[in-house]
Structure formats: C-alpha cells, structure tokens
Design a protein around this motif. Structure first.
Motif, short mmCIF file in Angstrom:
data_model
loop_
_atom_site.label_atom_id
_atom_site.label_comp_id
_atom_site.label_asym_id
_atom_site.label_seq_id
_atom_site.Cartn_x
_atom_site.Cartn_y
_atom_site.Cartn_z
N ARG C 51 13.15 23.20 1.65
CA ARG C 51 14.15 23.10 2.72
C ARG C 51 14.33 21.63 3.16
NH1 ARG C 51 10.85 26.23 7.04
NH2 ARG C 51 9.40 24.75 6.10
N ALA C 52 13.20 20.94 3.30
CA ALA C 52 13.26 19.54 3.76
C ALA C 52 13.97 18.66 2.74
CB ALA C 52 11.85 19.02 4.02
N LEU C 53 13.68 18.89 1.45
CA LEU C 53 14.33 18.08 0.41
C LEU C 53 15.81 18.42 0.33
CD1 LEU C 53 11.60 18.16 -2.40
CD2 LEU C 53 12.15 16.26 -0.86
N ASP C 54 16.13 19.71 0.44
CA ASP C 54 17.55 20.10 0.42
C ASP C 54 18.30 19.47 1.59
OD1 ASP C 54 17.36 21.58 -1.90
OD2 ASP C 54 17.05 23.50 -0.88
N LEU C 55 17.64 19.40 2.74
CA LEU C 55 18.26 18.78 3.91
C LEU C 55 18.49 17.29 3.66
CD1 LEU C 55 19.25 18.61 6.82
CD2 LEU C 55 16.85 18.64 7.58
N MET C 56 17.47 16.61 3.12
CA MET C 56 17.63 15.19 2.77
C MET C 56 18.83 15.02 1.84
SD MET C 56 15.24 13.13 4.18
CE MET C 56 15.11 11.68 3.13
N ASN C 57 18.89 15.87 0.79
CA ASN C 57 19.98 15.75 -0.18
C ASN C 57 21.34 16.05 0.45
OD1 ASN C 57 18.10 15.12 -2.10
ND2 ASN C 57 17.92 17.21 -2.89
N ALA C 58 21.38 17.03 1.34
CA ALA C 58 22.65 17.36 2.00
C ALA C 58 23.11 16.20 2.88
CB ALA C 58 22.49 18.64 2.85
N ALA C 59 22.17 15.56 3.58
CA ALA C 59 22.52 14.40 4.41
C ALA C 59 23.04 13.27 3.53
CB ALA C 59 21.32 13.96 5.23
N ALA C 60 22.39 13.10 2.37
CA ALA C 60 22.81 12.03 1.46
C ALA C 60 24.20 12.31 0.88
CB ALA C 60 21.79 11.86 0.33
#
Lengths: 324, 324, 324, 324
Positions: C51-60
């Motif tokens: 979830r945290a990595l997906d959130l980082m990627n979504a923000a990017a």
C-alpha cells in the motif's frame, strides 16, 4: 589548542559554494582591469600593440607551463581564457583556488616579463591587474561554441578597430567622426573603406590580430583521413553512450573518441606517464582558426585530454604554423 | 550581430553564484602557493625572513592604496587577509571579481617590488603565485574573532618556529630531533628552552614576528575616555537595534556607533568627500595587538567605515607606532 | 511606492545561487523525513508495504502528470527521483523553485491519496513530509549511472531486508540476532538462507520490490534492430560532436541520436505540439531493469526529450508491462 | 560493495552550494503556485476568503509545532514566511533541506486540513503546491525590515483589493473599469471611495486582512518599562560589541540583549530544557503590527531565541489578542 575559542570562524568558509561540477569543461577567463587607462599611460600602439600582445602570450605560456592540467588557452586583446579538461581534478575543482592560481600566475609572469617587451618603460603604480571568473561547459559542443564566440568577437572587434584607427591615423578624423562614419556599417563596408581609402587589404593583416592566439601542447599533428577503414564512428558513438564505465576503448577509435572528450580512466602509472609527457611537450603559440573542425581533428589530444606523439626536436615553429 | 549563434554560451556564466551577502564583512585571504619550495629556492632566513615579510607588507600597502574600500589588512608569514566593510558595494560584491582583483594586484606589487627587497636575487620560473578565497562575517564580533584567530595563530606558530630553529641553528639538532623535543610542549616550555638554553627572551623578539602586521588608514587616534558624559552606549544600542533605517545618528555616539559597524547612509556628495579623504590618508603598517578592545576603540573609523581626522603632515611613522 | 524603504531586503535574495547549469540533466531526489517512525506509527508491513509503495507511485504519477517537462522518475522505499531533460528550461532552471515544486506537488498527492491506499487509517500529526535536493549530471552516462546506482541500491537493500525479516517473522529471531546472522554475508548466502530455511525463491519476489518503480511517458516501444542498414551510429556520432549547432539531424539517426540526448532546437510551433503530445501520453508505471541498454534503446524518447508515437487507445497496461 | 561502480555519481551532489552562512537570520518564504487559477476553481471569496486564510494559518501552525527551531512566521494571501533564529543549526543549515522540510510540512497540513475549512469542496487534480526559497539576513534590523516589507505589502495590496472589489461587487463595474478608476490613486483616494461610495470604513476591516497573520511561541508578554533603573542599554551594547565570546550577559540586560539577537552559548542541559519549554508553548496566531518596536520589545524571546515565561493555563486566546 589555545586558539580554539576563535577557530569557529573557519566554519564560515564552507558557505562559499566552490566545487565545480565534475565532468564539465572548466574555462577560466581573465580580463585586464582598467586596461583602457593603462594603454594610454604606456602609449600602446593602436589598434594593436604587438609588444603588449606578445607579453600577454608570454604570460599565458608561463601559465600553461606551470599548470600541465591545462589543455588549451586563447587570448585576444587584454583577455585570456584557459581551459581545463572535463576530467581534470586539480584542487578538487575548487573554483576560487583554480581562478586565483591562474590569475596570479598570469600576473606574476606579466609583471616579471614586462621589461622584456617594454624595454625602457618602467611600470609605476597603479599596477596592472586582472579579474577572472570560472565557467563550466558540459559538452564538447558548448566548449567549442565558447571558443568560436571568442574568436568571432576577435574578428569583429579587430575589423572595427582597424578601420576606426585608419580613419583617424591616416584619414585625419577625430574619434567622434570615425565612430559616426562606421555607425551601421557591415563587414563589407569596412573592408571597402580600408581598401579604397587606405589601400589596406584586411586579409593581409597579421594573423595574430585577426584570429587571436591559441595555445596548446605541441604534439605531432594527426591526419584524420589516415584512420583505418573500419567504422571508427561506430566505436566512438558506443563509447560515448552505451558501455558501462571503464570499458576499454575499442581499437582504432582514437580520433573520434578523443573528439567526444570521453575516456576510459587511467591507471596511476599511466596517469604519471601522461603527466611527464605533458610537461615535456612545448607550448605552441598559434594564430589559427578554432571554429572549423580541422583544428580539433588534427589535434585530438586537446579534447581527449591524453597526450599525443611528442614532436621531433628538429621541427621548428615555422613548420608548425604551416601545418595548421 | 554575426556572433549571436555562439553567444548563448554566456548564459553558462550565470551559474556560478557570486554575489556576497549584503551587510556582511568580507575577508579576502591570500596564501602563497608552494612557498615552502620558494623559501628554499631563494634561501629565506629561518624562522622569519625580514626581507620577505617587508615585501609582503609592501605589496599589501599597494593593494590598500589602490582599493580605498578596504578598511583593514592583516599579514603573517606568506598569508594576507584584506577586509572590506560590510557596507562596501564594490563590484556589486561579486566574489570572483573581488578575489581576483585583490589577488592579482597583490601579486603585481609582489613581483614588481621583489628587486627592492631581494636585491641581487633574480626571480626565475616557476614564479610566485597566490591563491585566495572570500569569507563573509555577519557581525563585528565574528570579524574581530577572525582577526584574533589569525593573530593567535601567528603567536603560536612564531613561538614554535623560533624555538624549533634555535634548537637547530644554535643547538645543533636536526629537524627530526627538534620536532621530537617540542612534541607535547606548551608555551611555557618553549619560553624556557629559549631562555635557559639559548638566552633568548621571547618577549624581546621583534613585534612583527610576534604579532604579525596590521594595515589601516592612518587617521588621528581617538581617546574613548574623552567622550561626553551622556550615555553614548545608550545611543549606540538604540542605533543598532531599534530605529528605522536612515534615522540620523544621535549626537555624541560616534565611537560606539562606529564599533557596531552600523551607519546612516551617506549622500552622494558625502560619499565622494569620504572617498577623497580616504585616498589622502596614509596606510599605517603596524605590529600591534588586535585582540583587545583598545585597538578598535582608538581607531573607530575601521569598524564605522567612515574616515577619521587626517593626521598632521608633520607627524611621522615613528610617532604613529608609539601611539598605538 | 510607500514600501520602498523596506524593499531593499529583496537584494538579499540574489545571494542564494540558484541557476542550475544549462545542458545538464537535473535529478530531483525526495526522501521521506523520519519515515522510520512513520512506518511504525501506521504499522507498515515489513519488509515492504505494498500500500505504501503504491501510494508513493501514485503520488509520483501525479507529479509526472502535472509537470510534462519530466522525462523519467524512479522510486524505491520512501525515496523518489525525478529527472528533467538537460534541455529543460522550466523556471529558468532555478534550483529552489524546481525542488520545492516537485516536493510539494508530491506531498500534496501523497496526503490527498492516503485514504485510498490506507483506508480506515487516519493521518494524524506529526504529518508526513519529504526533503529534497537537486543534482546535475552533465552526460547521459552520468545520468544512467545515477539510475543504475539507485536500482543496485534497491536490489541490495531488498535482498537484505527480505532475508532479515524472514529470519524474524518466520525464523523467530529478534532484530539483533538477525543482524548478527547476516553480518558479512554475500548475496549468494542470503539467497540460500531464503531458499533453504524458508523455501523462498528470491527470484519469484515481486518485481516492484526487487527492481523499484520506473515512470515514463508511455509511447510505442521502438525496435532498435529495425533501423535502416545505413550507419546510424555514424550520424549519431557526428551529430553529437562535430556539426555547428542547429544543423538538422541526418535521416535515420533517430534512435541513436536520441541516446546521446542531443537535439536540434525546435521551432515554437513544434515545441507547442510536443508539449501537447506529452500531456496526452499516459504515465507508465513499471518495474524493469534500467541498468542495461535495452530499456533506453526501446524508449529513445526518454533521452531525446522528444515525444514518441502515442500508443493505441486499445493497448492496455498489461501488454505494456510484457513488452518491456 | 557491489554498487561501487556507480556510486561515484554521489560526488555530483557536493556541487550545489547549500550551507547557509552561520549567524544570519534565515527566512523561508513559501508562495502558492498558480493560486490565481486555484482561487477561481474553488470559488474563493473576493477580495479575501476567510476559510482560505484560516487554512493557511492552520498549516503554518502545524509547521511551527513540528519545528520548534522556528521563532516566527508571517502570512499574507497565499504566501508564508518562516523565520529561523540566526543561531539555529538545524540540518547544519543546509538550504535545500530547510526549504523542502518547511514546504512539504506546510503542504502536508494544507491538504490534510482542507476538508475542515472547505467542507463539502473536494480537492481534485491539479493539486495545490507551493514554491519556496531561503533568504539570509545578517542583522536584526534587516530581519525587521523584511517583516515590515511584507506587512506594508499586505496593507497596500489589501487596501487596493478591498476598493477594487467594492467597485465591482457593489459598484457594478467590470475589472477593467475598476482598474482604470484606481489607476494613479493614492491611499487617501481609496479610503474616500470606500467611505463615500460604499460606506465602508477601511479601518473597521478585519485585522487579519489589514495586517496579515503573525505566529510566535506564546509566552507571557514583557513590560519594557518595568526594567531595572540601571542602564540596560549600556549592557546590551557592550554585549553586542565588545566582550569576548562567551562572556556571561550582565544582569538586568535581558530585554535589550534579546533585541540584539546575541546570546551567550547554552550548555547541553540548558539547550535541552529550552527545547522542551519551546515545545510546551502554544503557537499564538495574531494580527498585529510588527513594524513598530512594541511588538519586539514585549516579546523579547523572538529575537533572543530564548524561551520566555510560559503562560498560565487559564489565560485564553482573547486576552492574548488584547494584550498585544
């Protein structure tokens, strides 16, 4: 230590950003300070004073000789540009140290050699001085464009000054009249004024005045046409772009590899050997075109940062100039 | 213009950050490059060569004379620090220009005057050169701490060197032995070695060696005790902290206002007058304590950046030195 | 204007050097501040929280979408690097503006999208924040080495963390014991621990964990092998090194020209067209090798800074991932 | 380590000069990016949207709370300035780290709290973002002039906007007509338009609109008049200028010492105690004059960087506002 109470002030030195970006060409350009007054005080010839230019060139040769890391220098009028290769790590690339070393070494020679070029004219205060700056150029193209910019400037200024002073010295005009006469004129107009009114063929003017002076380590010129038939360009392009760092350069790619300014790293022994060879090479003082490719192709060592083949002792300067 | 194609390279010059922060004291420090070799080559006296120090000082006087914006300079060994007042706007406070101007002017005098101080010893390549750097100090306290740091350094180094060379020159030791002998010794130990073994009273050593050399514009010394009875400090403190910029300084606050380095702005006429007065003042060359308050209180013009009362022509350098 | 008395303070802003050198690749790297505490507070899964990595990627992706000048981004763990092409002139290349724009846009999306990825977990102060920096890389090789450095780091850290947490979560060790067990181990040792003790084949771990995430504008992949038989490399190499600026690129040199990152300048109309095409392209989110040449050769638009052929609408993400 | 081949790229990070000069006040100023569009998109009230300003202030309180090193903040419209004391050593005074930490923490709260201030209005891409910069100010006077500059700007802009929007909203003009009407008008003209045409007494407009918002740690206000009769100014001035670093501050000099921003260094225990006291203090959110001395004299802790006396729990915000 007894002085620790005050030593905190050293921390303030860290705040001047100073490290020049790695892998960029470093140009240090010096300009004479207040040379307008100086040329009047010492009665320099107009539009060009050969003694003054020879002195500038001699000082620059002194700098090139003391700093083997320099690969190139270019001078016009009271300005001189010195070029460090993009791989150069001298003084850890600290800007203030590089600038002041070049500037004070140049000044040192300039004052020291003054008497040789201006015999009988003693220097008196205020003394000649120079300001300097460092500029970084990331690509070979940027560096070559810098050199071209300066040489085009040299040409434009010299054509203007030659015409301006002909109007005054031979045409009897004063400065204001000469300036007015030249306002809006293009290059062809100036050539015509010189030729028709003063029988001066600008093309016969001395190369030093028209092209400025370029300094480099004087190795054997190379002949790009003599390269092996295999695709050297292919090698060069791969070298620049694709391989992992440290991949040995493919055979036969010398010239064009050089022109990209990209090199495989040297071993310590190799680096030391290069250093010695560099110090052995004479510094060439020439007045040639640096805008076209030929200059760079025949002297691949400038952009490669690697030494070329040392010239035979018997070859002299005259030959050198012709070969260019 | 014909050269516009290449002129884009000028944009690369903007990337070297260069403007020194306004309202900070600027110190430009020069250091001799490779002076270890140079002192051997020209056989400088050890531990101090008076000719060499006199030459450094003479070059620094040249710099102070050519750049009236400088308020102070301090030299020890092969290093010299030059101080611009925090209000100074010379060259728009561009670091590279300030550094190279100071460094090349200094070098110019150094080479030019060499023959006067080293009669019969010709300079030969490689030539003397200097590197330089700029440091900013926001407060008077920081600036004074910088000066104290250098003067404490001078003292520590000179006491060490005097003892080290006594052990060698008079004690017959070699360098390694002398170094070993001094390892871990404190100041008192060195004083004792000098006195007991070589009958040298360190306190009688020349002031130039013990304190270094400080240069400033030589106005009439002021007497802090003679100030009016009203609270000058009160005025000074308000001046520093509270009033809107441009408020005229309250009467009688001259000295202490000066010591805070804060001034009401000058009109153009006033500034021009100040400039002329500054150029008229001689440059004092003294070897005095700059750590204690007295130096600064008696010469308030240094921190104020405003000129003092010009000395009478009849006063000579000897008196000057005594007064300090 | 009434406020002119105070406006002098604006001059102090000029002293932060800010313009990034032209013709260099700009990397803005963000790092989560205090994410060690944050992962504990919100109970992130160990060693990787999808979830945290997906959130980082979504923000990017949000950042890439809002700033069409970006050509590439790469994320691992709580860090993200964004790459501007060396020709990019956004905000006149002012560092502070580029850094803060990227950093705050990223943060804005991170907080805004938090609820989508951490449903039911409310953010509470102290809030997530990021620090950032700008780094310049002069050559394509430097840029690729930067990317390789980050991806190698990803691999090394992930192999370590995967083994470390297996020892704890499945092996019942505490942190100290696990750390001790891994001290001095090489990659092969960790593979073996995972396989023998926990039946984990590291190669089957998710690509996102092993390779990190790379973002780019999603044009049609190109096939380097399909290039015309004529020497494209020759063209590329000449293009890079020899011709005057502005020379039109020779035909057929598309791919390799791209790989050198050197382009002929665009007309205003062309630039505008490019801009629109860039905004139309989707942002690809992939977990692929960026160290080998293939990644760059099949996506020449990344280094060329020019748009590629837009993908057909029907193509979906799955195909995309396979093609890479 | 396996990644050493690529790690050389880290050296390129050293080239962005980053350390802010010690002993200078650091102002980090944030500006909303493209807030003109944003205010249209979310239909902000004109000329001032109280929800939007309250949200800005709430985000700034979040920043002040998370970064106890901050001594002051000031906001108007879509801009906020945060002030670090000149003694602050946070992040070793690295500019990029200070700027991005402030900017992303601010953004984080802004997005997080959006829903509280704009209930029912969902944020949609493109998302709000902010750019930021760092500026150094060497003296208290420079810092106060910076604050005055911003507050004068606030006043001028608000008077203009209030009149401009009255002409439109109540006077039925369009933007062009309103602009034309105000061209060349001075403050008195605008007051008269507001009063005569729209019965608006500008002086009765909300303080937040007229003066902006100032944040500081909310200790007990001090009464400068209550100071001991002995010359506190004398002490203050000596403290600032003359004593060696580290001299203990003379008794009774608290207030004015504070106003010079100069402090004796703290021991580690003291520093820790100060830190805790700082975190305990509430952040005051006020709309008061920061140009006159009173603001600074009654809150000496702002310039001293030392904590004041914590307020009694019973005192509430209303009292606070009156006391100012």
């Amino acid at each position: 230590m007894a002085n620790s109470k005050y030593e905190y002030v050293k921390a303030f030195e860290r705040c001047q950003p100073d490290i020049l970006l790695p892998n960029t060409w470093i140009v240090i350009r010096l300009d004479g300070r207040g040379f307008h007054k100086l040329t009047a005080k010492y009665e320099f010839d107009k539009p060009n004073d050969r003694r003054a230019l020879d002195l500038m060139n001699a000082a620059a040769v002194g700098v090139m000789t003391e700093l083997p890391d320099l690969v190139l220098a270019y001078g016009i009028s009271d300005e001189y540009s010195f070029v460090f290769h993009k791989d150069c790590m001298l003084f850890e690339r600290r800007a203030a140290k590089l600038i002041t070393t070049i500037a004070t070494t140049f000044t040192s020679y300039y004052i020291h050699l003054w008497g040789q070029y201006f015999a009988g004219t003693a220097l008196t205060p205020p003394m000649p001085s120079f300001d300097g700056r460092a500029v970084m150029y990331p690509s070979v193209q940027n560096l070559r464009d810098y050199m071209s910019w300066r040489q085009v400037d040299c040409h434009i200024n010299n054509l203007y000054n030659t015409t301006f002073w002909a109007l005054i010295q031979q045409g009897g005009m004063d400065g204001t009249a000469a300036e007015k006469r030249l306002m809006g004129s293009v290059a062809a107009d100036k050539h015509e004024i010189l030729f028709k009114e003063f029988s001066i063929n600008y093309n016969n003017e001395p190369e030093m005045f028209k092209k400025g002076t370029v300094l480099f380590r004087d190795y054997e010129l190379e002949d790009p046409a003599a390269k092996p038939a295999a695709d050297p360009e292919l090698d060069a392009s791969s070298q620049t772009q694709l391989p992992a760092r440290g991949t040995p350069a493919p055979k036969g790619s010398g010239t064009l590899d050089a022109l990209s300014g990209t090199n495989a790293p040297l071993s310590k022994t190799q680096a030391e050997k290069e250093r010695k060879k560099r110090q052995k090479a004479k510094v060439a003082v020439e007045h040639v075109d640096v805008i076209r490719d030929e200059f760079w192709e025949r002297r691949p060592w400038i952009l490669s940062g690697r030494t070329g083949r040392l010239k035979q002792e018997t070859k002299d300067g005259a030959e050198k100039a012709q070969a260019a």
